[in-house]
Motif scaffolding. Structure first.
Motif, mmCIF file in Angstrom:
data_model
loop_
_atom_site.group_PDB
_atom_site.id
_atom_site.type_symbol
_atom_site.label_atom_id
_atom_site.label_comp_id
_atom_site.label_asym_id
_atom_site.label_seq_id
_atom_site.Cartn_x
_atom_site.Cartn_y
_atom_site.Cartn_z
ATOM 1 N N UNK A 106 0.828 -1.206 0.000
ATOM 2 C CA UNK A 106 0.000 0.000 0.000
ATOM 3 C C UNK A 106 0.862 1.254 0.000
ATOM 4 N N UNK A 107 2.033 1.139 0.601
ATOM 5 C CA UNK A 107 2.807 2.345 0.834
ATOM 6 C C UNK A 107 4.307 2.088 0.698
ATOM 7 N N UNK A 108 4.767 1.738 -0.496
ATOM 8 C CA UNK A 108 6.204 1.481 -0.649
ATOM 9 C C UNK A 108 6.986 2.779 -0.451
ATOM 10 N N UNK A 109 7.981 2.764 0.411
ATOM 11 C CA UNK A 109 8.732 3.987 0.681
ATOM 12 C C UNK A 109 9.968 4.104 -0.205
ATOM 13 N N UNK A 110 10.695 3.021 -0.338
ATOM 14 C CA UNK A 110 11.968 3.100 -1.058
ATOM 15 C C UNK A 110 11.715 3.119 -2.576
ATOM 16 N N UNK A 111 12.355 4.040 -3.292
ATOM 17 C CA UNK A 111 12.145 4.092 -4.745
ATOM 18 C C UNK A 111 12.431 2.758 -5.434
ATOM 19 N N UNK A 112 13.334 1.946 -4.893
ATOM 20 C CA UNK A 112 13.603 0.648 -5.518
ATOM 21 C C UNK A 112 12.402 -0.295 -5.357
ATOM 22 N N UNK A 113 11.803 -0.296 -4.170
ATOM 23 C CA UNK A 113 10.616 -1.131 -3.944
ATOM 24 C C UNK A 113 9.506 -0.691 -4.899
ATOM 25 N N UNK A 114 9.333 0.614 -4.990
ATOM 26 C CA UNK A 114 8.289 1.145 -5.864
ATOM 27 C C UNK A 114 8.535 0.708 -7.306
ATOM 28 N N UNK A 115 9.805 0.705 -7.702
ATOM 29 C CA UNK A 115 10.136 0.290 -9.067
ATOM 30 C C UNK A 115 9.841 -1.187 -9.270
ATOM 31 N N UNK A 116 10.146 -1.985 -8.255
ATOM 32 C CA UNK A 116 9.838 -3.418 -8.348
ATOM 33 C C UNK A 116 8.336 -3.631 -8.507
ATOM 34 N N UNK A 117 7.551 -2.925 -7.701
ATOM 35 C CA UNK A 117 6.098 -3.078 -7.758
ATOM 36 C C UNK A 117 5.562 -2.608 -9.101
ATOM 37 N N UNK A 118 6.151 -1.542 -9.586
ATOM 38 C CA UNK A 118 5.674 -0.994 -10.858
ATOM 39 C C UNK A 118 5.929 -1.975 -11.995
ATOM 40 N N UNK A 119 6.858 -2.906 -11.759
ATOM 41 C CA UNK A 119 7.155 -3.859 -12.822
ATOM 42 C C UNK A 119 6.183 -5.034 -12.842
ATOM 43 N N UNK A 120 5.328 -5.160 -11.791
ATOM 44 C CA UNK A 120 4.336 -6.242 -11.834
ATOM 45 C C UNK A 120 3.026 -5.662 -12.374
ATOM 46 N N UNK A 121 2.411 -6.342 -13.320
ATOM 47 C CA UNK A 121 1.129 -5.841 -13.816
ATOM 48 C C UNK A 121 0.032 -5.960 -12.759
ATOM 49 N N UNK A 122 -0.983 -5.143 -12.842
ATOM 50 C CA UNK A 122 -2.172 -5.213 -11.991
ATOM 51 C C UNK A 122 -1.953 -4.881 -10.530
ATOM 52 N N UNK A 123 -0.901 -4.214 -10.218
ATOM 53 C CA UNK A 123 -0.728 -3.816 -8.828
ATOM 54 C C UNK A 123 -1.024 -2.322 -8.752
#
Ligand code: ATP
Ligand code: SF4
Ligand code: MG
Length: 321
Positions: A245-262
């Motif tokens: 719900x609340x990724x803080x680290x830009x790397x985590x956010x980038x990882x999440x952005x790479x999965x579809x439908x999240x």
């Protein structure tokens, strides 16, 4: 919640020759910091997921935590005992309680041994008397018929082999299982079965898991908490729902952005730059060469790994006031 295992500032380095003649002459070596001061706790009956790109140190972290690798620094606490430097019989007492299951059940099961001998061997090594009874119990626990005991690994399907590998690990009645990419070599339907089996075993046997995978959706399904690794370091850690719900680290956010439908507020715009390698981690924040939010301090000082929300830790200067 009581901890089953804790890594405190844990380090594992690999030293390799550069192969260059001048370096050999001056005995210069490359140091690869595969695990670079990691703090991570797994609580009893909990599943902690470890995610990150290939080569970031996930397997090395898991193996070092259960003392398959000798740590180069920091401490490992199992329950209340410091096991960092135990050797021989002292270490063997703990081995039983900390098991690992690997990605590839084709290579992790000896092709020349029957399934019963594969499961029985560690039981014999640890001096269990009624080992054959425990072999059948373990097969039953993982949903394999009794007569599979007489089979060789090549007579099992991929999913069945992974069950047999799990049976070998749980036969010893461990308290912690490191599951290292256990669903990576099987197809999606088998993946779901293995995940359900892991959850069932966790409930029945009161297991704790360190669940390592590069597959975020699998980790999300099974973990209560997730640690995100980048170049040898845990850069973010939080409860699964909170992290998504609340990724803080830009790397985590980038990882999440790479999965579809999240559903994530971050754009998939990161991870464009060149990652620094484990041999040459940059000064300051190790994600800085790829981070679009980098500011001056990011290339000067390493960000502290700190709590920025309830049980939500990250290592990023964006949140430091
Ligand atoms: N036994 C070893 N000797 C030398 N270097 C090693 C050893 N094991 C791992 N490494 C190196 O340490 C780094 C981290 O490897 P590790 O296997 O822990 O990564 P990982 O995150 O598990 O990757 P993957 O997702 O591909 O499994 C890599 O650069 C790897 O080459
Ligand atoms: S510390 Fe700086 S470079 Fe590192 S992730 Fe945060 S903003 Fe990006
Ligand atoms: Mg690995």
């Amino acid at each position: 919640m009581a901890a089953i295992i804790e890594a405190r500032s844990l380090q594992k380095y690999f030293i390799e020759s550069t192969g260059r003649i001048a370096d050999l002459f001056f005995r210069r070596k490359k140091i690869l910091k595969a695990v670079d001061s990691v703090d991570l706790t797994v609580n009893r009956n909990e599943t902690v997921g470890v995610v990150g790109e290939s080569g970031c140190g996930k397997s090395t972290l898991g193996r070092t935590m259960i003392r398959l690798y000798e740590p180069d620094g920091g401490r490992i606490i199992f329950k209340y005992d410091d096991i960092t430097h135990l050797k021989g019989d002292e270490l063997k007492k703990y081995r039983r309680f900390m098991q690992i299951v690997f990605q590839n059940p084709y290579s992790s099961l000896n092709p020349r041994q029957k399934i019963k001998d594969i499961i029985k061997r560690p039981l014999d090594l640890h001096g269990f008397d009624d080992s054959m009874k425990l072999v059948y119990e373990a097969l039953d626990n993982v949903g394999l018929p009794k007569d599979y005991a007489e089979r060789y690994p090549h007579q099992l399907s991929g999913g069945e082999r992974q069950r047999a590998a799990l049976a070998r690990a749980i036969a010893l009645r461990p308290e912690l299982v490191v599951a290292d990419e256990v669903t990576s070599s099987v197809d999606v339907s088998i993946q779901a079965q293995i995940l359900r089996l892991l959850k069932k075993l966790q409930e029945e046997l009161k297991l704790s898991y360190l669940f390592i995978s590069h597959d975020l959706s699998v980790v999300r399904t099974i973990s209560q908490r997730i640690a995100v690794m980048y170049l040898g370091k845990v850069v973010e850690e939080a409860a699964t729902d909170e992290l998504f719900a609340n990724p803080l680290h830009p790397y985590t956010a980038a990882l999440f952005a790479s999965i579809p439908d999240i559903d994530t507020p971050w754009e998939p715009q990161l991870l464009k730059g060149e990652a620094s390698s484990l041999y040459s981690v940059v000064k300051g924040c190790r994600f800085q060469p790829r981070c679009p939010y980098a500011k001056q301090i990011c290339s000067e000082e390493e960000p502290p790994f700190k709590e920025y929300g309830k049980n939500h830790k990250a290592a990023c200067w964006l949140y430091e006031r």
